[in-house]
Design an enzyme around this catalytic site. Structure first.
Site, PDB file in Angstrom:
ATOM      1  N   GLU A  83      -7.278  -0.597  14.678  1.00 49.77           N
ATOM      2  CA  GLU A  83      -7.839  -1.640  13.825  1.00 49.77           C
ATOM      3  C   GLU A  83      -6.828  -2.752  13.560  1.00 49.77           C
ATOM      4  O   GLU A  83      -5.684  -2.489  13.174  1.00 49.77           O
ATOM      5  CB  GLU A  83      -8.284  -1.050  12.484  1.00 49.77           C
ATOM      6  CG  GLU A  83      -8.841  -2.086  11.515  1.00 49.77           C
ATOM      7  CD  GLU A  83      -8.815  -1.627  10.067  1.00 49.77           C
ATOM      8  OE1 GLU A  83      -8.665  -2.495   9.192  1.00 49.77           O
ATOM      9  OE2 GLU A  83      -8.932  -0.412   9.820  1.00 49.77           O
ATOM     10  N   SER A 129     -10.753  -6.499   9.725  1.00 50.32           N
ATOM     11  CA  SER A 129     -11.912  -5.857   9.109  1.00 50.32           C
ATOM     12  C   SER A 129     -12.634  -6.901   8.279  1.00 50.32           C
ATOM     13  O   SER A 129     -11.991  -7.696   7.591  1.00 50.32           O
ATOM     14  CB  SER A 129     -11.451  -4.697   8.224  1.00 50.32           C
ATOM     15  OG  SER A 129     -12.551  -4.029   7.649  1.00 50.32           O
ATOM     16  N   ARG A 169       0.140  -6.419  11.513  1.00 49.33           N
ATOM     17  CA  ARG A 169      -0.217  -5.360  12.467  1.00 49.33           C
ATOM     18  C   ARG A 169      -0.645  -5.916  13.821  1.00 49.33           C
ATOM     19  O   ARG A 169      -0.508  -5.232  14.847  1.00 49.33           O
ATOM     20  CB  ARG A 169      -1.325  -4.477  11.888  1.00 49.33           C
ATOM     21  CG  ARG A 169      -1.626  -3.276  12.756  1.00 49.33           C
ATOM     22  CD  ARG A 169      -2.808  -2.478  12.261  1.00 49.33           C
ATOM     23  NE  ARG A 169      -2.455  -1.566  11.197  1.00 49.33           N
ATOM     24  CZ  ARG A 169      -3.242  -0.568  10.786  1.00 49.33           C
ATOM     25  NH1 ARG A 169      -4.424  -0.390  11.352  1.00 49.33           N
ATOM     26  NH2 ARG A 169      -2.862   0.226   9.818  1.00 49.33           N
ATOM     27  N   ARG A 221       1.529   1.518  10.248  1.00 49.83           N
ATOM     28  CA  ARG A 221       1.066   1.929   8.909  1.00 49.83           C
ATOM     29  C   ARG A 221       2.269   1.894   7.976  1.00 49.83           C
ATOM     30  O   ARG A 221       3.078   2.819   7.947  1.00 49.83           O
ATOM     31  CB  ARG A 221       0.462   3.337   8.981  1.00 49.83           C
ATOM     32  CG  ARG A 221      -0.337   3.736   7.743  1.00 49.83           C
ATOM     33  CD  ARG A 221      -0.812   5.166   7.856  1.00 49.83           C
ATOM     34  NE  ARG A 221      -1.834   5.327   8.879  1.00 49.83           N
ATOM     35  CZ  ARG A 221      -3.149   5.217   8.681  1.00 49.83           C
ATOM     36  NH1 ARG A 221      -3.585   4.930   7.472  1.00 49.83           N
ATOM     37  NH2 ARG A 221      -3.992   5.399   9.668  1.00 49.83           N
ATOM     38  N   ARG A 277       0.838  -1.197   0.000  1.00 44.55           N
ATOM     39  CA  ARG A 277       0.000   0.000   0.000  1.00 44.55           C
ATOM     40  C   ARG A 277       0.876   1.252   0.000  1.00 44.55           C
ATOM     41  O   ARG A 277       1.837   1.347   0.763  1.00 44.55           O
ATOM     42  CB  ARG A 277      -0.942   0.008   1.214  1.00 44.55           C
ATOM     43  CG  ARG A 277      -1.910  -1.167   1.190  1.00 44.55           C
ATOM     44  CD  ARG A 277      -2.896  -1.154   2.327  1.00 44.55           C
ATOM     45  NE  ARG A 277      -3.725  -2.359   2.288  1.00 44.55           N
ATOM     46  CZ  ARG A 277      -4.650  -2.668   3.179  1.00 44.55           C
ATOM     47  NH1 ARG A 277      -4.885  -1.849   4.193  1.00 44.55           N
ATOM     48  NH2 ARG A 277      -5.348  -3.775   3.076  1.00 44.55           N
TER      49      ARG A 277
END
Length: 423
Positions: A344, A347, A384, A272, A257
């Site tokens: 988070e 998801s 994560r 991140r 990403r």
């Protein structure tokens, strides 16, 4: 893309969804006009083609002036048919663009609003309290598990090395997640991480999320940000057999990403980053069963977090933060002691028929009729999670306790000790 039958029968439902998301309501009217224009263009084309076929039947029997008139009309008609066909093609392109401008219709019950308007459904586990907690990067450096300095030296900001017990932890976590999925009946997969534009577009990642995606122009391929993309495209242009229930896959892949627009956010450590690994659940099912399947995926995510002995909460994500493909999304957020907040870690999204309609993935219903399938996805294990694991299970001397369920996947270690100086 959304179902045009729903648009025609209940345009107000689509408008209401757009309002919940904070998106343009005018886009609904644009799509209605584009749909009507295409249907009108197709009707004109088919009428001309019908006349053309009828003339073809009359021609062998015609003579004299009648035949001359038929020949003249046939010549004119050929040009009209060609123009009508071009009009249909143009109308279809306009319709496709108008469809792609509208996100999936939000499921009833999802909260309206933006990123901060989520609803907390439940909190699970006791949040650990520490006098002077170390953050995950400090712990990772003590353990010889995370090296962001050399990651930046070699690749730039937001890259890192997982080293020693860090590499073992990541691999162990992902293996534990993959085995849980296998025990639940999922088919494990290691999919390609480079995909064609139609695969990326079909899953909804070339719209508002296009800036997040790495593109290789020389090959016109995209690096995936989640194995959801190749798993969704796996059955592109196919008709599935769902007689035994949902088709479920668990994809293990590296994910990439760009993190565009996240300047200054979570720059410390591995929260991140540009590259990470993930085990992603993916399900194809009858749309009538999609809401129930969504809750199953959430339950499997919570089972995983329970095995990791993490304190977490479950939130119902607001419509404006769903992403274009999701009609409903639940996030699990783990507690971060050093930041006094939840973060988070998983998801799960119900994409209803939105992705499958783009990818032309269907199934046969009980009557043998082909219908568009529903697709759902959910995170089962990801890099994560190590952030919360390190912080919640730290001990005063800098060591980290390994949850019992994870121990067999890291060589039986029950505690990770700080690395010796100079090692």
């Amino acid at each position: 893309m959304i179902d045009l039958r729903l648009l025609r029968e209940d345009p107000e439902a689509v408008r209401a969804s757009q309002r919940l998301r904070g998106d343009s309501v005018d886009a609904v009217d644009d799509l209605l006009r584009a749909d009507e224009s295409r249907r009108s263009a197709v009707a004109s084309f088919e009428a001309l083609r019908g006349e053309q076929k009828q003339l073809g039947k009359l021609m062998p029997k015609a003579t004299g002036d009648e035949k001359a008139a038929l020949l003249a009309r046939t010549k004119d008609l050929a040009a009209e048919v060609k123009a009508a066909e071009a009009a249909v093609n143009e109308a279809e392109q306009v319709l496709r663009a108008a469809q792609f401008a509208i996100a999936n219709v939000v499921q009833d019950g999802a909260p309206g609003g933006g990123e901060d308007d989520y609803v907390v459904l439940r909190e699970v586990g006791e949040r650990p309290v520490f006098d002077n907690p170390r953050d995950h990067l400090a712990l990772g450096e003590l353990l010889g598990a995370i090296d962001t300095e050399r990651g930046a030296k070699v690749s730039g900001a937001r890259f890192y090395y997982m080293t020693g017990v860090g590499a073992l932890l990541q691999l162990g976590l992902l293996q534990m997640g993959l085995w849980q999925s296998v025990e639940a009946g999922f088919t494990p997969m290691i999919p390609p991480v480079l995909v064609k534009p139609e695969s990326m577009e079909g899953t909804g990642f070339l719209g508002s999320h296009a800036a997040e995606v790495y593109h290789l122009p020389a090959d016109d391929l995209y690096l995936v940000g989640t194995s959801e993309v190749p798993l969704a495209a796996y059955h592109k242009d196919e008709i599935l057999n769902l007689g035994d229930g949902p088709l479920r896959y668990a994809g293990w892949s590296s994910c990439f990403r760009r993190e565009a627009g996240s300047y200054g956010k979570d720059t410390r450590g591995i929260i991140r980053v540009h590259q990470f690994d993930k085990v992603e659940m993916f399900s194809y099912c009858d749309p009538a069963d999609a809401a129930e399947e969504h809750l199953r995926l959430l339950a499997w995510e919570e089972e995983m977090l329970g095995k990791l002995e993490l304190a977490y909460r479950v939130i119902d994500v607001a419509a404006g933060d769903l992403g274009s493909s999701a009609a409903r999304k639940f996030d699990c957020e783990a507690w971060l002691p050093t930041q006094n907040r939840y973060m988070e870690v998983t998801s799960t999204s119900n994409c209803t028929t939105f992705q499958a309609r783009r990818l032309n993935t269907r199934f046969r219903d009980a009557d043998g009729k082909t219908q568009t399938v529903a697709t759902l996805n959910g995170t089962l294990a990801t890099t994560r999670m190590l952030v919360a694991l390190l912080e919640q299970h730290q001990q005063p001397d800098g060591s980290v306790r390994v949850p019992k369920a994870l121990q067999p996947f890291v060589g039986g270690r029950d505690v990770l000790e700080p690395a010796k100086a100079g090692s």
